[in-house]
Write an enzyme that holds these catalytic residues in place. Structure first.
Site, mmCIF file in Angstrom:
data_model
loop_
_atom_site.group_PDB
_atom_site.id
_atom_site.type_symbol
_atom_site.label_atom_id
_atom_site.label_comp_id
_atom_site.label_asym_id
_atom_site.label_seq_id
_atom_site.Cartn_x
_atom_site.Cartn_y
_atom_site.Cartn_z
ATOM 1 N N THR A 202 0.908 -1.129 -0.096
ATOM 2 C CA THR A 202 0.165 0.026 0.008
ATOM 3 C C THR A 202 0.937 1.190 -0.175
ATOM 4 O O THR A 202 1.778 1.243 0.899
ATOM 5 C CB THR A 202 -0.966 -0.169 1.379
ATOM 6 O OG1 THR A 202 -1.667 -1.447 1.383
ATOM 7 C CG2 THR A 202 -1.884 1.213 1.237
ATOM 8 N N SER A 222 11.763 -16.477 10.123
ATOM 9 C CA SER A 222 11.201 -14.918 10.524
ATOM 10 C C SER A 222 12.138 -14.420 11.769
ATOM 11 O O SER A 222 12.223 -13.056 11.932
ATOM 12 C CB SER A 222 9.733 -15.032 10.912
ATOM 13 O OG SER A 222 9.816 -16.096 11.886
ATOM 14 N N GLN A 395 -28.191 -7.718 -2.061
ATOM 15 C CA GLN A 395 -29.328 -8.645 -2.194
ATOM 16 C C GLN A 395 -30.564 -7.694 -2.010
ATOM 17 O O GLN A 395 -31.695 -7.782 -2.581
ATOM 18 C CB GLN A 395 -29.453 -9.766 -1.394
ATOM 19 C CG GLN A 395 -30.606 -10.861 -1.611
ATOM 20 C CD GLN A 395 -30.117 -11.545 -3.014
ATOM 21 O OE1 GLN A 395 -29.157 -11.405 -3.367
ATOM 22 N NE2 GLN A 395 -31.275 -11.968 -3.583
ATOM 23 N N GLU A 422 -3.687 -8.081 6.198
ATOM 24 C CA GLU A 422 -3.497 -7.975 7.761
ATOM 25 C C GLU A 422 -3.715 -9.295 8.201
ATOM 26 O O GLU A 422 -3.928 -9.199 9.475
ATOM 27 C CB GLU A 422 -3.986 -6.959 8.346
ATOM 28 C CG GLU A 422 -3.810 -5.465 7.779
ATOM 29 C CD GLU A 422 -2.628 -4.806 8.473
ATOM 30 O OE1 GLU A 422 -2.222 -5.081 9.540
ATOM 31 O OE2 GLU A 422 -1.669 -4.434 7.633
ATOM 32 N N THR A 424 -4.870 -13.276 6.638
ATOM 33 C CA THR A 424 -6.138 -13.720 6.065
ATOM 34 C C THR A 424 -6.927 -14.168 7.330
ATOM 35 O O THR A 424 -6.443 -14.673 8.538
ATOM 36 C CB THR A 424 -5.858 -14.839 5.053
ATOM 37 O OG1 THR A 424 -5.213 -15.896 5.774
ATOM 38 C CG2 THR A 424 -4.809 -14.573 3.959
HETATM 39 C C1 LIG Z 1 -5.113 -4.353 -1.554
HETATM 40 C C2 LIG Z 1 -3.742 -5.160 -0.750
HETATM 41 C C3 LIG Z 1 -3.087 -4.309 -0.076
HETATM 42 C C4 LIG Z 1 -2.059 -4.731 0.631
HETATM 43 N N1 LIG Z 1 -1.028 -4.102 1.395
HETATM 44 C C5 LIG Z 1 -0.209 -4.777 1.742
HETATM 45 C C6 LIG Z 1 0.801 -3.720 2.641
HETATM 46 O O1 LIG Z 1 0.812 -2.524 2.836
HETATM 47 N N2 LIG Z 1 2.056 -4.402 3.125
HETATM 48 C C7 LIG Z 1 2.456 -5.634 2.874
HETATM 49 O O2 LIG Z 1 3.504 -6.196 3.446
HETATM 50 N N3 LIG Z 1 1.255 -6.377 2.383
HETATM 51 C C8 LIG Z 1 0.234 -6.023 1.869
HETATM 52 N N4 LIG Z 1 -0.559 -6.769 1.350
HETATM 53 C C9 LIG Z 1 -0.317 -8.172 1.375
HETATM 54 C C10 LIG Z 1 -1.324 -9.218 1.966
HETATM 55 O O3 LIG Z 1 -0.923 -8.939 3.504
HETATM 56 C C11 LIG Z 1 -1.234 -10.402 1.823
HETATM 57 O O4 LIG Z 1 -1.791 -10.716 0.520
HETATM 58 C C12 LIG Z 1 -1.884 -11.463 2.736
HETATM 59 O O5 LIG Z 1 -0.945 -11.464 3.884
HETATM 60 C C13 LIG Z 1 -2.069 -12.900 2.091
HETATM 61 O O6 LIG Z 1 -0.839 -13.454 1.693
HETATM 62 P P1 LIG Z 1 -0.747 -14.240 0.169
HETATM 63 O O7 LIG Z 1 -1.558 -13.075 -0.701
HETATM 64 O O8 LIG Z 1 0.647 -14.431 -0.194
HETATM 65 O O9 LIG Z 1 -1.694 -15.552 0.335
HETATM 66 P P2 LIG Z 1 -1.067 -16.909 0.664
HETATM 67 O O10 LIG Z 1 -0.055 -16.797 2.036
HETATM 68 O O11 LIG Z 1 -0.325 -17.544 -0.480
HETATM 69 O O12 LIG Z 1 -2.352 -17.668 1.161
HETATM 70 C C14 LIG Z 1 -3.377 -18.173 0.082
HETATM 71 C C15 LIG Z 1 -4.496 -18.948 0.909
HETATM 72 O O13 LIG Z 1 -4.130 -19.870 1.383
HETATM 73 C C16 LIG Z 1 -4.376 -19.970 2.942
HETATM 74 N N5 LIG Z 1 -3.437 -20.350 3.699
HETATM 75 C C17 LIG Z 1 -1.995 -19.963 3.697
HETATM 76 N N6 LIG Z 1 -1.294 -20.447 4.709
HETATM 77 C C18 LIG Z 1 -2.331 -21.180 5.550
HETATM 78 C C19 LIG Z 1 -2.353 -22.131 6.676
HETATM 79 N N7 LIG Z 1 -1.223 -22.397 7.386
HETATM 80 N N8 LIG Z 1 -3.327 -22.605 7.155
HETATM 81 C C20 LIG Z 1 -4.416 -22.343 6.380
HETATM 82 N N9 LIG Z 1 -4.672 -21.700 5.483
HETATM 83 C C21 LIG Z 1 -3.599 -21.063 4.961
HETATM 84 C C22 LIG Z 1 -4.540 -18.315 3.157
HETATM 85 O O14 LIG Z 1 -5.539 -17.914 3.967
HETATM 86 C C23 LIG Z 1 -5.105 -18.010 1.573
HETATM 87 O O15 LIG Z 1 -6.416 -18.044 1.698
HETATM 88 C C24 LIG Z 1 -1.749 -6.229 0.684
HETATM 89 C C25 LIG Z 1 -2.496 -6.866 -0.314
HETATM 90 C C26 LIG Z 1 -3.647 -6.602 -0.915
HETATM 91 C C27 LIG Z 1 -4.475 -7.473 -1.965
#
Ligand SMILES: Cc1cc2nc3c(=O)[nH]c(=O)nc-3n(C[C@H](O)[C@H](O)[C@H](O)COP(=O)(O)OP(=O)(O)OC[C@H]3O[C@@H](n4cnc5c(N)ncnc54)[C@H](O)[C@@H]3O)c2cc1C
Length: 442
Positions: A202, A222, A395, A422, A424
């Site tokens: 962002t 980490s 709806q 922040e 999922t």
């Molecule tokens: C509009 C937008 C703004 C954002 N802003 C920022 C920002 O300012 N700074 C920043 O650093 N990031 C930012 N993000 C990134 C955001 O934080 C990540 O997209 C988010 O943390 C999810 O990571 P990922 O997309 O890699 O999904 P993944 O980690 O690949 O997850 C994919 C799916 O698998 C699930 N999953 C993964 N691991 C597990 C588990 N152990 N158990 C169960 N389910 C699991 C997840 O819940 C999800 O449904 C932003 C994203 C968007 C779309």
């Protein structure tokens, strides 16, 4: 002590009928029983200050943010003029954020967020996305670093700036141990050299100050991470592709490339000595950081939850007004239980979310332990409620709800990200289930 339930049962047993009859019966049934007087120290009433700030933030959201929402969503551009307006009235800026955070109850910042995001989520994120960078500096920085960098995230009323927090990477979002961005220390020059790619940041690339998480020792996962401030104009930091999004389209989201990006040693948040100590602990297998890191997340999540409450409330209010006006089959659609009950559930879920948000915000400020991950609970609930309520609102509006001419369609697109960023919803459930069970749930 007799409970109200027992009193009600006794009243029912006595055969009293009707609404007032039940109350009278309950009063009779409790007569002579030891029912404690309410504890006057427990109070859900907001203070006059909080009500005034809420009204002020609401006024800005209603008069400036809401009317601009459709335009900036369609343009998919960062709404600089609105952020400048926010700075002019003192809603956006270092002093105001400090003032909101200083509230000893912890509620003021969530309250302001709810109102702003009620106005519009895309513009709300454009205004408060900077606080992600501020939280990064606050979470790891020394007092001197906070004084130096936090004001630079906001700029001034006449020269407004934004900040960005860059943690996620193309191949690592939820799994923070997978970050590949590295920071290497050049001792001769007392500089850090940062290389890597950040994703979905962002304000990424348009920010004055970028806070970047990088690995200083990849073997530690980490625990080998550190946070760095990248000062304005630093060579080697470039904006990558801007993300075309489903919702919060006014907010700027982009990749950030770091190519031999050199920053002074003083840009390591927390300082080298603290980092070396932390790394040494990690290498010895001492568990030093886990609780502190978890607490930082738990502290910030209620604010994110409050934003989702604002979106949900906006959609609910719009749907309620619409249902009172719209007629079908010769009557207002709200006269049908199917519609009225949906609205009742929407209101109840929004209020439940707000209570969780306020509880967690208060716990954070009062220094309570988040034994059950109450911060995560508040964000999880509010995010899912926002998605559900905005879908229900569509709806209730029928065909109009699906049209871009009506705001609930935008609100629904906007709400979805609150179950993704922040942390999922799945990650929040992981955090909560681990906290309540003590088991390392996978
Ligand atoms: C509009 C937008 C703004 C954002 N802003 C920022 C920002 O300012 N700074 C920043 O650093 N990031 C930012 N993000 C990134 C955001 O934080 C990540 O997209 C988010 O943390 C999810 O990571 P990922 O997309 O890699 O999904 P993944 O980690 O690949 O997850 C994919 C799916 O698998 C699930 N999953 C993964 N691991 C597990 C588990 N152990 N158990 C169960 N389910 C699991 C997840 O819940 C999800 O449904 C932003 C994203 C968007 C779309």
């Amino acid at each position: 002590m007799a409970t109200a339930e027992q009193a009600e049962q006794k009243a029912a047993h006595d055969g009293k009928q009707g609404q007032n009859g039940d109350v009278d019966a309950a009063a009779q049934a409790t007569e002579g029983l030891q029912i404690d007087a309410p504890d006057s120290s427990y109070n859900l009433e907001l203070s006059q200050d909080q009500k005034d700030i809420r009204e002020w933030a609401h006024g800005f959201a209603e008069q400036t943010v809401r009317p601009a929402a459709h335009e900036w969503d369609e343009r998919e551009e960062f709404p600089w003029p609105i952020v400048q307006e926010a700075a002019k009235i003192g809603l956006y800026g270092f002093e105001s954020i400090a003032q909101f955070w200083a509230d000893p109850s912890g509620l003021t910042f969530p309250i302001v967020n709810e109102e702003l995001f009620w106005g519009d989520a895309g513009i709300g994120m454009s205004i408060f996305g900077t606080t992600l960078a501020v939280a990064g500096i606050y979470g790891s920085g020394t007092p001197e670093q906070m004084v130096e960098w936090v004001p630079q995230c906001f700029g001034t009323e006449d020269d407004v700036k934004v900040g960005a927090f860059c943690a996620s990477e193309p191949d690592a979002g939820s799994d923070v141990s997978g970050y590949r961005t590295t920071a290497k220390y050049d001792e001769a020059k007392d500089e850090w050299v940062i290389n890597g790619q950040k994703a979905w940041a962002t304000n990424g690339g348009i920010a004055n100050v970028h806070v970047v998480i990088a690995s200083v020792d990849r073997e530690l996962g980490s625990r080998g991470h550190a946070a760095f401030v990248i000062p304005p104009g630093t060579k080697g930091l470039e904006q990558g592709a801007k993300v075309k999004k489903h919702g919060i389209r006014a907010s700027h989201t982009a990749d950030v490339h770091l190519d031999d990006c050199r920053v002074p040693g003083s840009c390591l948040l927390g300082g080298k000595e603290k980092l070396d100590e932390r790394l040494a602990n990690a290498r010895e297998g001492k568990s030093a950081r886990g609780q502190a890191a978890m607490r930082t997340f738990e502290l910030s999540r209620p604010t994110v939850g409050a934003q989702a409450v604002g979106i949900a409330r906006a959609a609910y209010e719009y749907a309620l007004d619409y249902a009172r006006e719209r007629e079908a089959f010769g009557r207002k659609i709200i006269e049908n239980q199917a519609i009225a009950f949906a609205l009742a559930d929407m209101k109840m879920e929004i209020d439940a979310s707000r209570l969780l948000v306020h509880r967690a915000a208060w716990m954070g400020k009062a220094g309570k332990d988040f034994d059950n991950a109450e911060g995560s609970m508040s964000k999880l609930k509010a995010g899912e409620v926002a998605v559900w309520v905005t879908e229900r609102a569509i709806q209730i509006l029928g065909g109009n709800g699906y049209s871009r001419e009506f705001p609930v369609e935008r609100m629904h697109r906007d709400a979805k990200i609150w179950t993704i960023f922040e942390g999922t919803s799945e990650i929040q459930r992981l955090v909560i289930s681990r906290a309540i069970s003590g088991v390392q749930i996978q």
